[in-house]
Design a protein around this motif. Structure first.
Motif, mmCIF file in Angstrom:
data_model
loop_
_atom_site.group_PDB
_atom_site.id
_atom_site.type_symbol
_atom_site.label_atom_id
_atom_site.label_comp_id
_atom_site.label_asym_id
_atom_site.label_seq_id
_atom_site.Cartn_x
_atom_site.Cartn_y
_atom_site.Cartn_z
ATOM 1 N N ALA A 193 0.837 -1.203 0.000
ATOM 2 C CA ALA A 193 0.000 0.000 0.000
ATOM 3 C C ALA A 193 0.870 1.251 0.000
ATOM 4 O O ALA A 193 0.604 2.210 -0.754
ATOM 5 C CB ALA A 193 -0.926 -0.005 1.215
ATOM 6 N N LEU A 194 1.928 1.266 0.809
ATOM 7 C CA LEU A 194 2.809 2.432 0.855
ATOM 8 C C LEU A 194 3.592 2.587 -0.438
ATOM 9 O O LEU A 194 3.726 3.707 -0.957
ATOM 10 C CB LEU A 194 3.765 2.322 2.044
ATOM 11 N N GLU A 195 4.099 1.490 -0.981
ATOM 12 C CA GLU A 195 4.848 1.599 -2.236
ATOM 13 C C GLU A 195 3.968 2.142 -3.350
ATOM 14 O O GLU A 195 4.414 2.974 -4.158
ATOM 15 C CB GLU A 195 5.422 0.237 -2.633
ATOM 16 N N ASP A 196 2.716 1.698 -3.401
ATOM 17 C CA ASP A 196 1.793 2.221 -4.419
ATOM 18 C C ASP A 196 1.581 3.725 -4.246
ATOM 19 O O ASP A 196 1.529 4.473 -5.234
ATOM 20 C CB ASP A 196 0.445 1.499 -4.340
ATOM 21 N N LEU B 217 2.939 9.352 -5.833
ATOM 22 C CA LEU B 217 3.609 10.603 -5.490
ATOM 23 C C LEU B 217 4.707 10.920 -6.502
ATOM 24 O O LEU B 217 4.875 12.082 -6.903
ATOM 25 C CB LEU B 217 4.187 10.508 -4.080
ATOM 26 N N ALA B 218 5.448 9.907 -6.931
ATOM 27 C CA ALA B 218 6.496 10.116 -7.935
ATOM 28 C C ALA B 218 5.899 10.612 -9.254
ATOM 29 O O ALA B 218 6.469 11.500 -9.913
ATOM 30 C CB ALA B 218 7.270 8.817 -8.153
ATOM 31 N N CYS C 221 11.279 3.629 -6.352
ATOM 32 C CA CYS C 221 10.465 3.451 -5.142
ATOM 33 C C CYS C 221 10.629 2.038 -4.594
ATOM 34 O O CYS C 221 10.762 1.077 -5.356
ATOM 35 C CB CYS C 221 8.983 3.704 -5.439
ATOM 36 N N GLN C 222 10.567 1.931 -3.263
ATOM 37 C CA GLN C 222 10.567 0.615 -2.623
ATOM 38 C C GLN C 222 9.915 0.734 -1.251
ATOM 39 O O GLN C 222 9.873 1.805 -0.645
ATOM 40 C CB GLN C 222 11.990 0.065 -2.452
ATOM 41 N N LEU D 217 11.361 6.885 -1.733
ATOM 42 C CA LEU D 217 11.221 7.418 -3.090
ATOM 43 C C LEU D 217 12.515 8.162 -3.383
ATOM 44 O O LEU D 217 12.789 9.208 -2.782
ATOM 45 C CB LEU D 217 10.010 8.352 -3.177
ATOM 46 N N VAL D 218 13.321 7.618 -4.270
ATOM 47 C CA VAL D 218 14.591 8.239 -4.648
ATOM 48 C C VAL D 218 14.371 9.040 -5.920
ATOM 49 O O VAL D 218 13.755 8.562 -6.879
ATOM 50 C CB VAL D 218 15.679 7.169 -4.878
ATOM 51 N N THR D 219 14.860 10.292 -5.938
ATOM 52 C CA THR D 219 14.680 11.160 -7.100
ATOM 53 C C THR D 219 15.988 11.849 -7.472
ATOM 54 O O THR D 219 16.873 12.031 -6.618
ATOM 55 C CB THR D 219 13.591 12.221 -6.833
ATOM 56 N N ASP D 220 16.095 12.253 -8.739
ATOM 57 C CA ASP D 220 17.276 12.991 -9.178
ATOM 58 C C ASP D 220 17.107 14.493 -8.998
ATOM 59 O O ASP D 220 17.942 15.281 -9.449
ATOM 60 C CB ASP D 220 17.616 12.657 -10.633
#
Length: 341
Positions: A100-103, A108-109, A123-124, A164-167
């Motif tokens: 549920a959180l990953e979704d 959000l991404a 995401c993980q 959530l990893v972002t550039d």
């Protein structure tokens, strides 16, 4: 409104209970600690995997920011009393909170991508390689309890974590001070039934009943007799923690929800197909073998002191094809022998 505020607002709309931001640099101290313990730690990690666990750029080249999300999994059933011939399940597994959180993080991404034009995300939640707890502490989401679990101000330790990893560069949050150190509290350490918390922040997973219920191995005799009514997991260190009081339920109708407490006889009678139908959308069925959960059911019945439990187990005692089930049945029937009708 700046990007960080937009993200926080959107996370609230998605019912992500808490969010924090930190840089995507390597977890250097964690990497060093894991390297020292590789191959000899309580939870051995192959040296080649350490870099992957500590380096967001390994998942997303050019990573700049790690957004850490938390989802509250507390329900009123957490403190429910024991029920004869039923098994207790750790609260974080009452539904698939991780999925549920990953979704939610993936949604959000997508939102961030539309707002910025960036498409660099990873995401993980639980099932990925990156060390979520270390990033949560660095992002000011919470602090380490002495049982090695992340504690939050709002929800105590009743949270699952995701990344959530972002550039993109996003303003960072500061780590929190650790009130466990100031208080000197030892309730989690002293309440552990197996003494698995051998020192503050040091948990022996071979003694921790949470880990033992997951393993596809025979359970040592000294742990069988203190198994209690556990079907999956152990959360005693969370039940006794003063930071975990006063939390309320945040979520209903999440995917992978299961009926708790678990009917132990029904689990023992399940075919592979029936097991997947009941538990396939929950991490119990996704990550654990049916026989390991049936072994857990037998041990819980053996500790029940209920005469009916002997008759239930005896129906499966002749199955000598599965070593862990054979071992559990022999122990449980011997334990229940004196209370038979």
């Amino acid at each position: 409104m700046n990007l960080k505020k937009l993200i926080i607002e959107k996370a609230g709309e998605l019912k992500i209970d808490k969010i924090g931001f930190t840089d995507a640099s390597v977890l250097e101290r964690t990497q060093l600690e894991l390297s020292k313990r590789a191959g000899i730690s309580y939870f051995p990690i192959a040296p080649g995997k350490i870099w992957k666990k500590c380096t967001p750029e390994g998942k997303l080249p050019g990573a700049q920011t790690v957004i850490v999300g938390a989802l509250n999994y507390f329900t009123e059933k957490v403190f429910a009393p024991s029920v004869p011939l039923k098994g207790r399940v750790s609260p974080y597994t009452h539904a698939d909170y991780y999925q549920a959180l990953e979704d939610k993080l993936k949604t959000l991404a997508e939102f961030i991508g539309k707002e910025t034009g960036s498409h660099g995300f990873y995401c993980q939640s639980c099932y990925g390689e990156l060390r979520e707890k270390e990033f949560a502490a660095r992002a000011g989401l919470g602090w380490y309890g002495r049982n090695g679990v992340i504690m939050t101000r709002e929800f105590g330790a009743w949270v699952v974590l995701g990344l959530l990893v972002t550039d993109l560069f996003i303003e960072r949050d500061e780590p929190l001070s650790n009130p466990c150190e100031a208080s000197g509290c030892r309730k989690c350490i002293d309440s552990c039934p197996t003494g698995a918390i051998e020192a503050p922040y040091q948990v022996n997973v071979f003694k921790c009943l949470q880990g033992v219920t997951e393993n596809f191995k025979s359970v040592p005799d000294e742990l069988k007799s203190i198994w209690g009514d556990r079907f999956y997991g152990c959360s005693i260190c969370l039940y006794v923690c003063p930071f975990n009081k006063g939390v309320i339920n945040s979520h209903q109708n999440l995917p992978g929800a299961i009926e708790v407490p678990v009917d132990l006889k029904a689990v023992l009678l399940m075919s592979d197909e029936e097991f997947q139908k009941v538990y396939g959308a929950n991490q119990i069925g996704q990550r654990r073998k049916k026989e390991a959960l049936q072994r857990n059911a037998v041990l819980a019945l053996g500790n029940s002191q209920c005469p009916a439990a002997f008759e239930i187990i005896s129906r499966f005692a002749d199955n000598r094809d599965c070593e862990i089930m054979m071992d559990a049945c022999d122990w449980a029937m011997a334990r229940l022998q004196n209370i038979r009708k």
